[in-house]
Design an enzyme around this catalytic site. Structure first.
Site, short mmCIF file in Angstrom:
data_model
loop_
_atom_site.label_atom_id
_atom_site.label_comp_id
_atom_site.label_asym_id
_atom_site.label_seq_id
_atom_site.Cartn_x
_atom_site.Cartn_y
_atom_site.Cartn_z
N LYS A 178 -1.73 -7.10 0.09
CA LYS A 178 -0.79 -7.38 -0.12
C LYS A 178 0.33 -8.43 0.19
O LYS A 178 1.73 -8.33 0.39
CB LYS A 178 0.09 -5.80 -0.11
CG LYS A 178 -0.82 -4.73 -0.37
CD LYS A 178 -1.52 -4.77 -2.16
CE LYS A 178 -1.07 -4.74 -3.33
NZ LYS A 178 -1.53 -4.49 -4.44
N HIS A 206 -10.04 -10.91 2.28
CA HIS A 206 -9.40 -10.13 3.58
C HIS A 206 -9.86 -9.59 4.94
O HIS A 206 -9.52 -9.00 5.89
CB HIS A 206 -9.52 -8.52 3.07
CG HIS A 206 -8.55 -8.27 1.36
ND1 HIS A 206 -7.27 -8.91 1.37
CD2 HIS A 206 -8.78 -7.77 0.73
CE1 HIS A 206 -6.59 -9.24 0.57
NE2 HIS A 206 -7.45 -8.21 -0.38
N SER A 227 4.73 -2.87 -0.87
CA SER A 227 3.92 -2.68 -1.95
C SER A 227 2.69 -1.77 -2.04
O SER A 227 1.63 -1.45 -2.47
CB SER A 227 3.55 -4.50 -1.79
OG SER A 227 2.44 -5.40 -2.88
P1 A3P Z 1 5.15 -6.73 -4.63
O1 A3P Z 1 4.24 -4.74 -4.31
O2 A3P Z 1 6.16 -6.68 -3.58
O3 A3P Z 1 5.50 -6.57 -5.93
P2 A3P Z 1 -1.54 -9.16 -3.59
O4 A3P Z 1 -2.74 -9.60 -4.36
O5 A3P Z 1 -2.69 -9.41 -1.87
O6 A3P Z 1 -2.62 -7.64 -2.87
O7 A3P Z 1 -0.27 -8.85 -3.32
C1 A3P Z 1 0.22 -8.47 -4.32
C2 A3P Z 1 1.61 -8.12 -3.98
O8 A3P Z 1 2.12 -10.01 -4.48
C3 A3P Z 1 2.30 -7.65 -5.22
O9 A3P Z 1 3.79 -7.27 -4.43
C4 A3P Z 1 2.96 -8.97 -6.54
O10 A3P Z 1 4.19 -8.29 -6.74
C5 A3P Z 1 2.77 -10.38 -5.26
N1 A3P Z 1 2.40 -11.28 -6.14
C6 A3P Z 1 1.67 -11.97 -6.88
N2 A3P Z 1 1.56 -12.70 -7.85
C7 A3P Z 1 3.07 -13.10 -7.57
C8 A3P Z 1 3.44 -14.34 -8.05
N3 A3P Z 1 3.28 -15.26 -8.93
N4 A3P Z 1 5.43 -14.74 -7.25
C9 A3P Z 1 5.79 -13.09 -7.06
N5 A3P Z 1 4.88 -12.19 -5.63
C10 A3P Z 1 3.57 -11.50 -6.76
#
Ligand code: A3P
Length: 286
Positions: free
Chosen positions: A44, A99, A129
């Protein structure tokens, strides 16, 4: 769906939906190449964002792979089941995400010159998140109340364990100029500048025009619309988008909508306690 949602591999908790004992052994024996690039994250913290950015930085901004190949196939997780199936389709220089904590990286990684981009995010926003992700992903344990989940997160009773252990393991890795530290927050604040940092680190030598094109494609809005990146192919049985989206809010500071002042004190005091041996300047959010 298997009733056993998690397994422990060498002390690391992982979900059985994407991982198996075999996939983790496969990762241990994975022959890392000198030209490989790893985006390393605690869950996340911006993993799928890097799955979008890296191929574009490595191929000079050609949108073909990000518009035609699903993110987990174009930039696979080192530790997930899928890697063995698609590894032969990856072209050099390969981009992967993981991860894994530093201690579980395969021996071939240490013997290689492979580069690492370590993305950190304010752990309070990571927690928020993750809380919503646990609500929508049927393959993860029910998070319970936000307060209960906060406790689990601080105790490391979540996939990939404690945030502090993960970050410390990579911050203390002696990888010299093989590693770039970047934050989710700086990517939100100035994506073109962040992509420039990544491009310079990887020696991609991209023009301002290409950087701009990549930044536009990798905006939250654009990724949310990209069916190769928004997990829309996953059935609601596994990821219930009625509860939350994978690309949920994409902002900095959502924790302020979830933390009472008591929760903040509790969170910060545990973080400080666990990070006290570390240089505080490495942990900008606490
Ligand atoms: P949120 O749940 O706060 O929106 P991961 O890919 O490590 O699982 O992380 C997911 C988080 O990264 C989510 O956060 C997601 O919305 C955010 N995320 C993914 N792409 C993004 C982008 N282009 N700009 C901003 N946040 C992004």
């Amino acid at each position: 769906m298997s009733s056993l949602k998690y397994i422990q591999y060498q002390g690391l908790l992982v979900s059985t939906a994407a991982h198996s004992w075999e996939s983790l052994e496969y990762a241990q024996n994975f022959p890392v190449q000198h030209t490989d690039v790893f985006a390393v994250t605690y869950p996340k913290s911006g993993t799928v964002w890097m799955q979008e950015i890296l191929p574009l930085v490595l191929n000079g901004g050609d949108l073909t792979p990000v518009l035609t190949i699903r993110n987990h196939d174009r930039v696979p997780w080192l530790e997930c089941k899928q890697l063995a199936e698609i590894v032969d389709r990856l072209t050099s220089p390969r981009a992967l995400v993981t991860h894994l904590p530093y201690s579980l990286m395969p021996p071939s990684f240490h013997a290689s010159k492979a580069k690492v981009i370590y993305v950190t995010r304010d752990p309070k926003d990571v927690l928020v998140s993750s809380y919503y992700f646990h609500q929508m992903a049927a393959f993860l344990e029910d998070p319970g109340t936000f307060d209960e989940f906060l406790g689990k997160f601080l105790e490391g009773r979540v996939p990939f364990g404690k945030w502090t252990e993960h970050v410390k393991s990579w911050k203390s890795a002696e990888l010299g100029d093989r590693i770039l530290f970047i934050t989710y927050e700086e990517m939100v604040q100035d994506l073109p500048a962040s992509i420039r940092r990544i491009s310079d680190f990887l020696g991609s030598n991209l023009s301002d025009e290409v950087i701009q094109k990549i930044a536009e494609h990798c905006s939250f809005r654009s990724m949310k619309d990209n069916d190769m990146s928004n997990f829309s192919h996953v059935s609601n049985q596994y990821m219930d988008t009625n509860k939350s989206s994978f690309l949920r809010k994409g902002i900095v500071g959502d924790w302020k909508n979830h933390f009472s002042s008591e929760k903040l004190v509790r969170f910060v005091s545990v973080m400080n306690q666990e990070l006290k041996e570390e240089s505080s300047c490495l942990f900008v959010w606490i």
